[in-house]
Design a protein around this motif. Structure first.
Motif, PDB file in Angstrom:
ATOM      1  N   VAL A 289      -1.911   6.842 -11.919  1.00  0.00           N
ATOM      2  CA  VAL A 289      -2.874   7.539 -11.079  1.00  0.00           C
ATOM      3  C   VAL A 289      -2.237   7.874  -9.738  1.00  0.00           C
ATOM      4  CG1 VAL A 289      -4.851   6.427 -12.175  1.00  0.00           C
ATOM      5  CG2 VAL A 289      -3.774   5.364 -10.169  1.00  0.00           C
ATOM      6  N   VAL A 290      -2.894   8.745  -8.999  1.00  0.00           N
ATOM      7  CA  VAL A 290      -2.483   9.128  -7.651  1.00  0.00           C
ATOM      8  C   VAL A 290      -3.546   8.632  -6.686  1.00  0.00           C
ATOM      9  CG1 VAL A 290      -1.959  11.031  -6.104  1.00  0.00           C
ATOM     10  CG2 VAL A 290      -1.260  11.161  -8.502  1.00  0.00           C
ATOM     11  N   LEU A 291      -3.123   7.914  -5.663  1.00  0.00           N
ATOM     12  CA  LEU A 291      -4.054   7.401  -4.678  1.00  0.00           C
ATOM     13  C   LEU A 291      -4.231   8.439  -3.581  1.00  0.00           C
ATOM     14  CD1 LEU A 291      -5.826   5.034  -3.698  1.00  0.00           C
ATOM     15  CD2 LEU A 291      -3.810   4.153  -2.492  1.00  0.00           C
ATOM     16  N   ASP A 292      -5.456   8.894  -3.409  1.00  0.00           N
ATOM     17  CA  ASP A 292      -5.764   9.928  -2.421  1.00  0.00           C
ATOM     18  C   ASP A 292      -6.396   9.275  -1.195  1.00  0.00           C
ATOM     19  OD1 ASP A 292      -6.401  12.150  -1.002  1.00  0.00           O
ATOM     20  OD2 ASP A 292      -7.552  13.127  -2.587  1.00  0.00           O
ATOM     21  N   LEU A 293      -5.710   9.395  -0.060  1.00  0.00           N
ATOM     22  CA  LEU A 293      -6.205   8.822   1.192  1.00  0.00           C
ATOM     23  C   LEU A 293      -6.724   9.890   2.143  1.00  0.00           C
ATOM     24  CD1 LEU A 293      -3.406   6.164   1.944  1.00  0.00           C
ATOM     25  CD2 LEU A 293      -5.521   5.877   0.651  1.00  0.00           C
ATOM     26  N   SER A 294      -7.044  11.045   1.620  1.00  0.00           N
ATOM     27  CA  SER A 294      -7.457  12.145   2.500  1.00  0.00           C
ATOM     28  C   SER A 294      -8.801  11.868   3.163  1.00  0.00           C
ATOM     29  CB  SER A 294      -7.528  13.453   1.707  1.00  0.00           C
ATOM     30  OG  SER A 294      -8.439  13.326   0.614  1.00  0.00           O
ATOM     31  N   GLU A 295      -9.669  11.082   2.529  1.00  0.00           N
ATOM     32  CA  GLU A 295     -10.972  10.785   3.098  1.00  0.00           C
ATOM     33  C   GLU A 295     -11.064   9.337   3.585  1.00  0.00           C
ATOM     34  OE1 GLU A 295     -14.256  11.956   0.720  1.00  0.00           O
ATOM     35  OE2 GLU A 295     -13.288  13.811   0.020  1.00  0.00           O
TER      36      GLU A 295
ATOM     37  N   GLN B 149      -5.139  11.741 -13.008  1.00  0.00           N
ATOM     38  CA  GLN B 149      -6.291  11.075 -12.426  1.00  0.00           C
ATOM     39  C   GLN B 149      -5.992  10.735 -10.968  1.00  0.00           C
ATOM     40  OE1 GLN B 149      -6.892   7.700 -15.039  1.00  0.00           O
ATOM     41  NE2 GLN B 149      -8.601   8.720 -16.074  1.00  0.00           N
ATOM     42  N   ARG B 150      -7.020  10.844 -10.151  1.00  0.00           N
ATOM     43  CA  ARG B 150      -6.878  10.528  -8.754  1.00  0.00           C
ATOM     44  C   ARG B 150      -7.852   9.416  -8.392  1.00  0.00           C
ATOM     45  NH1 ARG B 150      -8.253  14.008  -4.770  1.00  0.00           N
ATOM     46  NH2 ARG B 150      -9.702  15.141  -6.136  1.00  0.00           N
ATOM     47  N   LEU B 151      -7.329   8.512  -7.533  1.00  0.00           N
ATOM     48  CA  LEU B 151      -8.183   7.488  -6.943  1.00  0.00           C
ATOM     49  C   LEU B 151      -8.504   7.933  -5.530  1.00  0.00           C
ATOM     50  CD1 LEU B 151      -6.447   4.153  -8.064  1.00  0.00           C
ATOM     51  CD2 LEU B 151      -8.469   5.213  -9.045  1.00  0.00           C
ATOM     52  N   LEU B 152      -9.750   8.311  -5.300  1.00  0.00           N
ATOM     53  CA  LEU B 152     -10.160   8.778  -3.992  1.00  0.00           C
ATOM     54  C   LEU B 152     -10.736   7.584  -3.228  1.00  0.00           C
ATOM     55  CD1 LEU B 152     -10.543  11.090  -2.000  1.00  0.00           C
ATOM     56  CD2 LEU B 152     -12.792  11.520  -3.045  1.00  0.00           C
TER      57      LEU B 152
ATOM     58  N   GLY C 112      -2.367  12.637   0.596  1.00  0.00           N
ATOM     59  CA  GLY C 112      -3.423  12.881   1.566  1.00  0.00           C
ATOM     60  C   GLY C 112      -3.427  11.928   2.745  1.00  0.00           C
ATOM     61  N   ALA C 113      -2.380  11.099   2.915  1.00  0.00           N
ATOM     62  CA  ALA C 113      -2.354  10.147   4.034  1.00  0.00           C
ATOM     63  C   ALA C 113      -1.893  10.839   5.299  1.00  0.00           C
ATOM     64  CB  ALA C 113      -1.436   8.977   3.702  1.00  0.00           C
ATOM     65  N   GLY C 114      -2.565  10.539   6.401  1.00  0.00           N
ATOM     66  CA  GLY C 114      -2.152  11.082   7.675  1.00  0.00           C
ATOM     67  C   GLY C 114      -0.933  10.349   8.234  1.00  0.00           C
ATOM     68  N   ASP C 115      -0.447  10.847   9.358  1.00  0.00           N
ATOM     69  CA  ASP C 115       0.741  10.247   9.957  1.00  0.00           C
ATOM     70  C   ASP C 115       0.496   8.791  10.372  1.00  0.00           C
ATOM     71  OD1 ASP C 115       2.005  12.640   9.591  1.00  0.00           O
ATOM     72  OD2 ASP C 115       1.634  13.361  11.655  1.00  0.00           O
ATOM     73  N   ALA C 116      -0.671   8.500  10.918  1.00  0.00           N
ATOM     74  CA  ALA C 116      -0.972   7.134  11.353  1.00  0.00           C
ATOM     75  C   ALA C 116      -1.019   6.180  10.171  1.00  0.00           C
ATOM     76  CB  ALA C 116      -2.291   7.100  12.115  1.00  0.00           C
ATOM     77  N   HIS C 117      -1.642   6.657   9.061  1.00  0.00           N
ATOM     78  CA  HIS C 117      -1.725   5.816   7.865  1.00  0.00           C
ATOM     79  C   HIS C 117      -0.342   5.576   7.268  1.00  0.00           C
ATOM     80  CE1 HIS C 117      -6.235   6.952   7.132  1.00  0.00           C
ATOM     81  NE2 HIS C 117      -6.051   6.194   8.223  1.00  0.00           N
ATOM     82  N   ARG C 118       0.469   6.597   7.216  1.00  0.00           N
ATOM     83  CA  ARG C 118       1.817   6.437   6.659  1.00  0.00           C
ATOM     84  C   ARG C 118       2.658   5.490   7.520  1.00  0.00           C
ATOM     85  NH1 ARG C 118       3.169   9.742   2.555  1.00  0.00           N
ATOM     86  NH2 ARG C 118       1.814  11.527   2.119  1.00  0.00           N
ATOM     87  N   ALA C 119       2.523   5.612   8.823  1.00  0.00           N
ATOM     88  CA  ALA C 119       3.278   4.731   9.710  1.00  0.00           C
ATOM     89  C   ALA C 119       2.846   3.274   9.537  1.00  0.00           C
ATOM     90  CB  ALA C 119       3.100   5.161  11.166  1.00  0.00           C
ATOM     91  N   LEU C 120       1.523   3.046   9.399  1.00  0.00           N
ATOM     92  CA  LEU C 120       1.045   1.682   9.205  1.00  0.00           C
ATOM     93  C   LEU C 120       1.511   1.124   7.867  1.00  0.00           C
ATOM     94  CD1 LEU C 120      -0.615  -0.701  10.236  1.00  0.00           C
ATOM     95  CD2 LEU C 120      -2.653   0.360   9.220  1.00  0.00           C
ATOM     96  N   LEU C 121       1.450   1.953   6.816  1.00  0.00           N
ATOM     97  CA  LEU C 121       1.927   1.491   5.508  1.00  0.00           C
ATOM     98  C   LEU C 121       3.409   1.132   5.559  1.00  0.00           C
ATOM     99  CD1 LEU C 121       0.084   4.036   3.150  1.00  0.00           C
ATOM    100  CD2 LEU C 121      -0.325   1.561   3.286  1.00  0.00           C
ATOM    101  N   ALA C 122       4.196   1.934   6.253  1.00  0.00           N
ATOM    102  CA  ALA C 122       5.629   1.652   6.364  1.00  0.00           C
ATOM    103  C   ALA C 122       5.882   0.364   7.143  1.00  0.00           C
ATOM    104  CB  ALA C 122       6.336   2.829   7.028  1.00  0.00           C
ATOM    105  N   THR C 123       5.087   0.157   8.200  1.00  0.00           N
ATOM    106  CA  THR C 123       5.268  -1.060   8.998  1.00  0.00           C
ATOM    107  C   THR C 123       4.925  -2.311   8.201  1.00  0.00           C
ATOM    108  OG1 THR C 123       4.755   0.168  11.022  1.00  0.00           O
ATOM    109  CG2 THR C 123       4.575  -2.235  11.112  1.00  0.00           C
ATOM    110  N   VAL C 124       3.801  -2.269   7.478  1.00  0.00           N
ATOM    111  CA  VAL C 124       3.399  -3.426   6.673  1.00  0.00           C
ATOM    112  C   VAL C 124       4.399  -3.666   5.549  1.00  0.00           C
ATOM    113  CG1 VAL C 124       1.616  -4.331   5.142  1.00  0.00           C
ATOM    114  CG2 VAL C 124       0.977  -3.163   7.263  1.00  0.00           C
ATOM    115  N   GLU C 125       4.895  -2.609   4.941  1.00  0.00           N
ATOM    116  CA  GLU C 125       5.878  -2.759   3.850  1.00  0.00           C
ATOM    117  C   GLU C 125       7.164  -3.414   4.369  1.00  0.00           C
ATOM    118  OE1 GLU C 125       7.982  -0.079   0.336  1.00  0.00           O
ATOM    119  OE2 GLU C 125       6.995   0.886   2.040  1.00  0.00           O
ATOM    120  N   ALA C 126       7.573  -3.043   5.562  1.00  0.00           N
ATOM    121  CA  ALA C 126       8.788  -3.637   6.127  1.00  0.00           C
ATOM    122  C   ALA C 126       8.604  -5.100   6.473  1.00  0.00           C
ATOM    123  CB  ALA C 126       9.212  -2.848   7.366  1.00  0.00           C
TER     124      ALA C 126
END
Length: 367
Positions: free
Chosen positions: A42-48, A15-18, A74-88
């Motif tokens: 589930v898999v979280l899809d951030l492509s859209e 199942q995917r969470l879009l 489906g996460a772009g580079d900007a989204h991944r960088a923001l997620l990493a920053t918030v996680e840290a």
């Protein structure tokens, strides 16, 4: 689209969470409600996913923590960088670093405790030196001495302590006479209860219990008074105005104790003898005249001198400990309470220790 939309897309394998639309603070309440219904595995899809801010990233990371792990696709580079920053930046729970204490840890604790007590002893010795130095300066320059403060503290530590000291010593004399009579009656030696009362009260208990009462009453008062002035920065203001805090705060208090504790000890001795005489009359039928005659004939005057000779030393101990603790108070009420209780415990312990040393000394010299 101003609010995020979460769709569950199921296929044959998973199942995917879009997640579509902007994931920002404005749509956070609706996003949290949708994410709370997300099933496990589930898999979280951030492509859209459109705009993503720190609030949205926090909601996604919170979902991953709740599910015990979440695959993000489906996460772009900007989204991944923001997620990493918030996680840290998220606060991490304190790890339990407790471990079994070893002998080395125990020895380290003992060493630190001994070193701390050594520093306290050195500081108390320094305060004693300051007191003696200011007394010497007062003898050379009498106008610097604060006679009004001395009289006030003599009344506070001496006159106001008479009722409690006299009552305590009277009851101690009563207890000594009663217990002594109960034990000595077995051997037909009731008359020696007078000697027991005289030696115990005049030599040890009279001045010792008086010092303990004064330590609990006066050491705490000294610490509280000086500590309150420290909290209100009055001591710093005195130094700014050129007023010596030792001469103004410590010398009158300690000197008042040195002058008044021998008088309190004498009152304690008289009250203890009176209580012992009263109980001897009631329990053993020993008249006051017989008690007085036996007391004068069988009791050496040395016992009185031995007891009262301890008073100035006990007074110095109590006064120096109380004033030192007051000067160690920091700018909060917790520190004041801690130092007040510490002053009482330290003063009582030091008085009992000094009394033990006096007893050994007088026994060695044969007094």
């Amino acid at each position: 689209m101003n609010e995020p939309v979460l769709d569950i897309i199921a296929d044959d394998q998973s199942q995917r969470l879009l997640l579509r639309g902007p994931v920002t603070l404005s749509g956070l309440p609706r996003l949290q409600e949708a994410l709370e219904r997300a099933p496990e595995g589930v898999v979280l899809d951030l492509s859209e996913t459109g705009r993503l801010d720190t609030a949205g990233a926090w909601a996604i990371l919170n979902l991953r923590e709740r599910l015990g792990g979440l695959e993000i696709a489906g996460a772009g580079d900007a989204h991944r960088a923001l997620l990493a920053t918030v996680e840290a930046a998220l606060p991490q729970p304190d790890r339990d670093v407790s471990r079994r204490r070893t002998i080395a840890d125990w020895l380290e604790g003992v060493g630190r405790s001994v070193a701390g007590h050594g520093r306290t002893g050195a500081e108390l010795t320094g305060y004693l030196g300051l007191f003696l130095a200011r007394i010497g300066a007062s003898l050379r320059h009498p106008t610097r001495f604060r006679l009004t403060a001395l009289v006030h503290h003599c009344e506070d530590v001496g006159l106001r302590a008479v009722p409690i000291v006299a009552l305590m010593s009277f009851l101690i004399g009563v207890v000594l006479a009663f217990q002594g009579a109960f034990q000595l009656r077995r051997f037909g030696a009731e008359i020696y209860v007078i000697d027991l009362i005289a030696v115990a009260v005049l030599r040890e208990l009279g001045i010792l219990l008086t010092a303990i009462v004064v330590a609990g009453r006066t050491a705490s008062a000294f610490t509280a008074a000086i500590g309150s002035m420290k909290m209100r920065e009055e001591v710093d203001a005195m130094q700014t105005l050129g007023i010596d805090p030792t001469m103004a705060l410590i010398v009158p208090r300690v000197l008042a104790l040195v002058l008044m504790l021998p008088i309190l000890g004498l009152i304690s001795n008289l009250a203890g003898l009176l209580g012992g005489a009263l109980m001897s009359w009631i329990e053993l039928g020993i008249s006051p005249a017989m008690f007085q005659s036996r007391l004068v004939e069988g009791t050496s005057i040395n016992h009185v001198f031995v007891g009262l000779s301890k008073a100035p030393v006990f007074a110095l101990i109590i006064g120096i400990v109380g004033c030192h603790a007051g000067m160690q108070v920091r700018g909060n009420a917790e520190s004041l309470g801690l130092m007040t209780s510490k002053a009482v415990v330290t003063a009582i312990f030091a008085v009992i220790l000094a009394d033990a040393l006096f007893s050994v000394f007088f026994a060695k010299v044969g007094i």
